[in-house]
Design a protein around this motif. Structure first.
Motif, PDB file in Angstrom:
ATOM      1  N   LEU A  49      12.665   4.280 -11.344  1.00 37.82           N
ATOM      2  CA  LEU A  49      13.454   4.705 -10.179  1.00 37.82           C
ATOM      3  C   LEU A  49      12.564   5.353  -9.120  1.00 37.82           C
ATOM      4  CD1 LEU A  49      16.587   6.164 -11.990  1.00 37.82           C
ATOM      5  CD2 LEU A  49      16.475   4.086 -10.629  1.00 37.82           C
ATOM      6  N   LYS A  50      11.537   6.093  -9.584  1.00 31.99           N
ATOM      7  CA  LYS A  50      10.618   6.728  -8.643  1.00 31.99           C
ATOM      8  C   LYS A  50       9.873   5.678  -7.820  1.00 31.99           C
ATOM      9  CE  LYS A  50       6.843  10.073  -8.446  1.00 31.99           C
ATOM     10  NZ  LYS A  50       5.905  10.898  -9.241  1.00 31.99           N
ATOM     11  N   GLU A  51       9.498   4.585  -8.483  1.00 36.52           N
ATOM     12  CA  GLU A  51       8.764   3.526  -7.783  1.00 36.52           C
ATOM     13  C   GLU A  51       9.636   2.821  -6.750  1.00 36.52           C
ATOM     14  OE1 GLU A  51       5.554   2.502  -7.789  1.00 36.52           O
ATOM     15  OE2 GLU A  51       5.232   4.361  -8.893  1.00 36.52           O
ATOM     16  N   ILE A  52      10.910   2.534  -7.157  1.00 38.10           N
ATOM     17  CA  ILE A  52      11.743   1.760  -6.224  1.00 38.10           C
ATOM     18  C   ILE A  52      12.291   2.614  -5.088  1.00 38.10           C
ATOM     19  CG2 ILE A  52      12.404   0.100  -7.989  1.00 38.10           C
ATOM     20  CD1 ILE A  52      15.126   1.374  -8.122  1.00 38.10           C
ATOM     21  N   THR A  53      12.200   3.955  -5.232  1.00 39.38           N
ATOM     22  CA  THR A  53      12.649   4.802  -4.120  1.00 39.38           C
ATOM     23  C   THR A  53      11.531   5.071  -3.115  1.00 39.38           C
ATOM     24  OG1 THR A  53      12.235   6.753  -5.481  1.00 39.38           O
ATOM     25  CG2 THR A  53      14.499   5.972  -5.373  1.00 39.38           C
ATOM     26  N   LYS A  54      10.343   4.545  -3.406  1.00 39.80           N
ATOM     27  CA  LYS A  54       9.278   4.674  -2.419  1.00 39.80           C
ATOM     28  C   LYS A  54       9.593   3.800  -1.205  1.00 39.80           C
ATOM     29  CE  LYS A  54       5.207   6.007  -5.064  1.00 39.80           C
ATOM     30  NZ  LYS A  54       3.862   5.591  -5.506  1.00 39.80           N
ATOM     31  N   THR A  55       9.468   4.360  -0.026  1.00 42.62           N
ATOM     32  CA  THR A  55       9.761   3.633   1.201  1.00 42.62           C
ATOM     33  C   THR A  55       8.499   3.574   2.045  1.00 42.62           C
ATOM     34  OG1 THR A  55      12.030   4.444   1.156  1.00 42.62           O
ATOM     35  CG2 THR A  55      11.218   3.609   3.244  1.00 42.62           C
ATOM     36  N   PHE A 116      21.413  -4.126  22.421  1.00 42.17           N
ATOM     37  CA  PHE A 116      20.767  -3.789  21.144  1.00 42.17           C
ATOM     38  C   PHE A 116      19.831  -2.599  21.335  1.00 42.17           C
ATOM     39  CE2 PHE A 116      22.344  -7.959  20.375  1.00 42.17           C
ATOM     40  CZ  PHE A 116      22.624  -7.999  19.024  1.00 42.17           C
ATOM     41  N   PRO A 117      19.827  -1.674  20.375  1.00 46.01           N
ATOM     42  CA  PRO A 117      19.010  -0.465  20.552  1.00 46.01           C
ATOM     43  C   PRO A 117      17.519  -0.737  20.348  1.00 46.01           C
ATOM     44  CG  PRO A 117      20.052  -0.453  18.401  1.00 46.01           C
ATOM     45  CD  PRO A 117      20.571  -1.668  19.111  1.00 46.01           C
ATOM     46  N   ALA A 118      16.716  -0.181  21.235  1.00 42.77           N
ATOM     47  CA  ALA A 118      15.261  -0.270  21.055  1.00 42.77           C
ATOM     48  C   ALA A 118      14.853   0.689  19.936  1.00 42.77           C
ATOM     49  CB  ALA A 118      14.556   0.109  22.347  1.00 42.77           C
ATOM     50  N   PHE A 119      13.829   0.303  19.210  1.00 44.23           N
ATOM     51  CA  PHE A 119      13.358   1.188  18.136  1.00 44.23           C
ATOM     52  C   PHE A 119      11.870   0.989  17.892  1.00 44.23           C
ATOM     53  CE2 PHE A 119      14.746  -2.691  15.987  1.00 44.23           C
ATOM     54  CZ  PHE A 119      13.727  -2.934  15.074  1.00 44.23           C
ATOM     55  N   ILE A 120      11.309   1.962  17.203  1.00 41.97           N
ATOM     56  CA  ILE A 120       9.899   1.892  16.791  1.00 41.97           C
ATOM     57  C   ILE A 120       9.852   1.887  15.273  1.00 41.97           C
ATOM     58  CG2 ILE A 120       7.677   3.101  16.781  1.00 41.97           C
ATOM     59  CD1 ILE A 120       8.536   4.345  19.479  1.00 41.97           C
ATOM     60  N   GLU A 121       9.166   0.913  14.725  1.00 42.06           N
ATOM     61  CA  GLU A 121       9.051   0.858  13.262  1.00 42.06           C
ATOM     62  C   GLU A 121       7.712   1.484  12.859  1.00 42.06           C
ATOM     63  OE1 GLU A 121      11.151  -2.093  10.931  1.00 42.06           O
ATOM     64  OE2 GLU A 121       9.166  -2.826  10.397  1.00 42.06           O
ATOM     65  N   ILE A 122       7.809   2.482  11.946  1.00 44.44           N
ATOM     66  CA  ILE A 122       6.607   3.184  11.475  1.00 44.44           C
ATOM     67  C   ILE A 122       6.236   2.666  10.097  1.00 44.44           C
ATOM     68  CG2 ILE A 122       5.617   5.420  10.867  1.00 44.44           C
ATOM     69  CD1 ILE A 122       7.679   6.737  12.662  1.00 44.44           C
ATOM     70  N   SER A 123       5.014   2.218   9.946  1.00 41.83           N
ATOM     71  CA  SER A 123       4.490   1.936   8.591  1.00 41.83           C
ATOM     72  C   SER A 123       3.917   3.236   8.047  1.00 41.83           C
ATOM     73  CB  SER A 123       3.396   0.866   8.648  1.00 41.83           C
ATOM     74  OG  SER A 123       3.964  -0.370   9.000  1.00 41.83           O
ATOM     75  N   ILE A 124       4.357   3.616   6.833  1.00 42.42           N
ATOM     76  CA  ILE A 124       4.014   4.930   6.281  1.00 42.42           C
ATOM     77  C   ILE A 124       2.873   4.807   5.280  1.00 42.42           C
ATOM     78  CG2 ILE A 124       4.938   6.899   4.981  1.00 42.42           C
ATOM     79  CD1 ILE A 124       7.718   6.018   6.010  1.00 42.42           C
ATOM     80  N   LYS A 125       1.951   5.746   5.352  1.00 44.78           N
ATOM     81  CA  LYS A 125       0.842   5.759   4.384  1.00 44.78           C
ATOM     82  C   LYS A 125       1.362   5.935   2.970  1.00 44.78           C
ATOM     83  CE  LYS A 125      -2.580   7.631   7.596  1.00 44.78           C
ATOM     84  NZ  LYS A 125      -3.388   8.815   7.953  1.00 44.78           N
ATOM     85  N   GLU A 126       0.647   5.406   2.000  1.00 44.32           N
ATOM     86  CA  GLU A 126       1.136   5.363   0.617  1.00 44.32           C
ATOM     87  C   GLU A 126       1.425   6.757   0.054  1.00 44.32           C
ATOM     88  OE1 GLU A 126      -1.215   2.980  -1.906  1.00 44.32           O
ATOM     89  OE2 GLU A 126       0.039   3.324  -3.673  1.00 44.32           O
ATOM     90  N   ASP A 127       0.557   7.735   0.354  1.00 46.79           N
ATOM     91  CA  ASP A 127       0.768   9.060  -0.224  1.00 46.79           C
ATOM     92  C   ASP A 127       1.863   9.860   0.483  1.00 46.79           C
ATOM     93  OD1 ASP A 127      -0.800   9.102   1.974  1.00 46.79           O
ATOM     94  OD2 ASP A 127      -2.120  10.708   1.308  1.00 46.79           O
ATOM     95  N   PHE A 128       2.548   9.255   1.445  1.00 42.63           N
ATOM     96  CA  PHE A 128       3.680   9.902   2.115  1.00 42.63           C
ATOM     97  C   PHE A 128       4.997   9.209   1.784  1.00 42.63           C
ATOM     98  CE2 PHE A 128       0.349  11.857   4.443  1.00 42.63           C
ATOM     99  CZ  PHE A 128       0.868  12.996   5.039  1.00 42.63           C
ATOM    100  N   GLN A 129       5.002   8.313   0.763  1.00 42.35           N
ATOM    101  CA  GLN A 129       6.183   7.491   0.524  1.00 42.35           C
ATOM    102  C   GLN A 129       7.190   8.077  -0.457  1.00 42.35           C
ATOM    103  OE1 GLN A 129       4.720   3.580  -0.470  1.00 42.35           O
ATOM    104  NE2 GLN A 129       3.772   3.290   1.539  1.00 42.35           N
TER     105      GLN A 129
END
Length: 297
Positions: A49-55, A116-129
């Protein structure tokens, strides 16, 4: 008191009460097998569950999509801890993104792209997931001026975290039950052995034998008993989990069980040894107090 004599007495005691100890060993094996099975499945589920909750991404919807506002926000986001990369989606990009990622939604063509709403998609570093750092990151992003909403799927992450908390509570309760169960089994086994040798113990008391001389062989006896039971139950559990993972779960793609390492077995063994020592000490001490009162009366 010579250690070799006490050790010899402890092993002799175990051999002489083998029939009594055998029943106790089988009972402890059964208890430990059930306990370890639940602990391994529970901890493996927690890891899964910890692994699949990483975003690995966060979507930031903006209040204003003007060029100046977006450039300022992108610059602020670049300086935020945990941000690996950024991608801006204008209303047109958001429309095309949604159209390309969905099927059979014909009404999309009837909605103007500018809605449609404009948005910014952030790719998150692994140790912040993990969820704790995601929440910290969300708070920092939400504090920026042009941010309307920051979203990373927090609802389903929270649901999985609730399940993880329930699993941890269950394992704590299970450990408490194990402690009580093993303690009672050891206490009763030692108590029966003491009754069997009560005349010898009375004589030891009368001739002035120390409490340690009488007590230590019974502690060694319980230590041998718990060691045998743990070695057998650990072997059964390991083989059972290996079979479950490889033969039953792997064919359906669910081989999520993490087989325990050597440190798990060492920690559990030390814990059981402490329970065994405490239970046997209490059993012997209470019995010797009774014998002393009999001798004095």
């Amino acid at each position: 008191m010579k250690i070799s004599v006490v050790l010899r007495n402890g092993f002799r005691l175990f051999r002489e009460t083998l029939s009594l100890n055998l029943a106790s060993v089988i009972t402890v094996i059964t208890v430990l097998f059930i306990y370890s099975t639940f602990v391994i499945i529970g901890s493996s589920s927690d890891t899964f569950l910890k692994e699949i909750t990483k975003t690995d991404s966060m979507r930031v919807y903006v209040k204003s999509s003007s060029k100046t506002s977006i450039e300022a926000l992108l610059k602020q986001l670049e300086e935020t801890d945990g941000v690996e990369s950024l991608k801006y989606y204008s209303p047109d990009d958001a429309y095309n993104y949604l159209k390309g990622s969905t099927v059979n939604i014909n009404y999309l063509d009837k909605i103007p792209a500018e809605l449609f709403p404009a948005f910014i998609e952030i790719s998150i570093k692994e140790d912040f997931q993990d969820v704790t750092r995601l929440r910290e990151m969300e708070r920092r992003v939400m504090a920026l001026a042009n941010v309307d909403v920051a979203s990373y799927g927090e609802k389903w992450i929270q649901n999985f975290n609730d399940i993880r908390s329930a699993v941890k509570i269950f394992l704590v309760v299970l450990t408490l039950l194990l402690t009580v169960s093993v303690g009672i089994i050891i206490f009763n086994t030692i108590r029966l052995s003491l009754f069997r040798y009560r005349e010898d113990i009375k004589i030891y008391n009368l001739v002035g034998a120390t409490r340690t001389f009488i007590e230590t062989p019974y502690m060694i006896c319980s230590f041998v008993e718990i060691s045998i039971a743990y070695a057998i139950s650990s072997s059964f559990v390991y083989l059972f989990m290996l079979f479950l993972n490889v033969k039953l779960l792997a064919p359906v793609g669910l081989n999520f069980i993490v087989l325990p390492d050597i440190f798990y077995f060492i920690k559990t063994y030390v814990y059981l040894a402490v329970i065994s020592a405490v239970a046997s000490m209490i059993s012997v001490a209470s019995f010797l107090n009774k014998v002393k009162s009999i001798n004095e009366s």
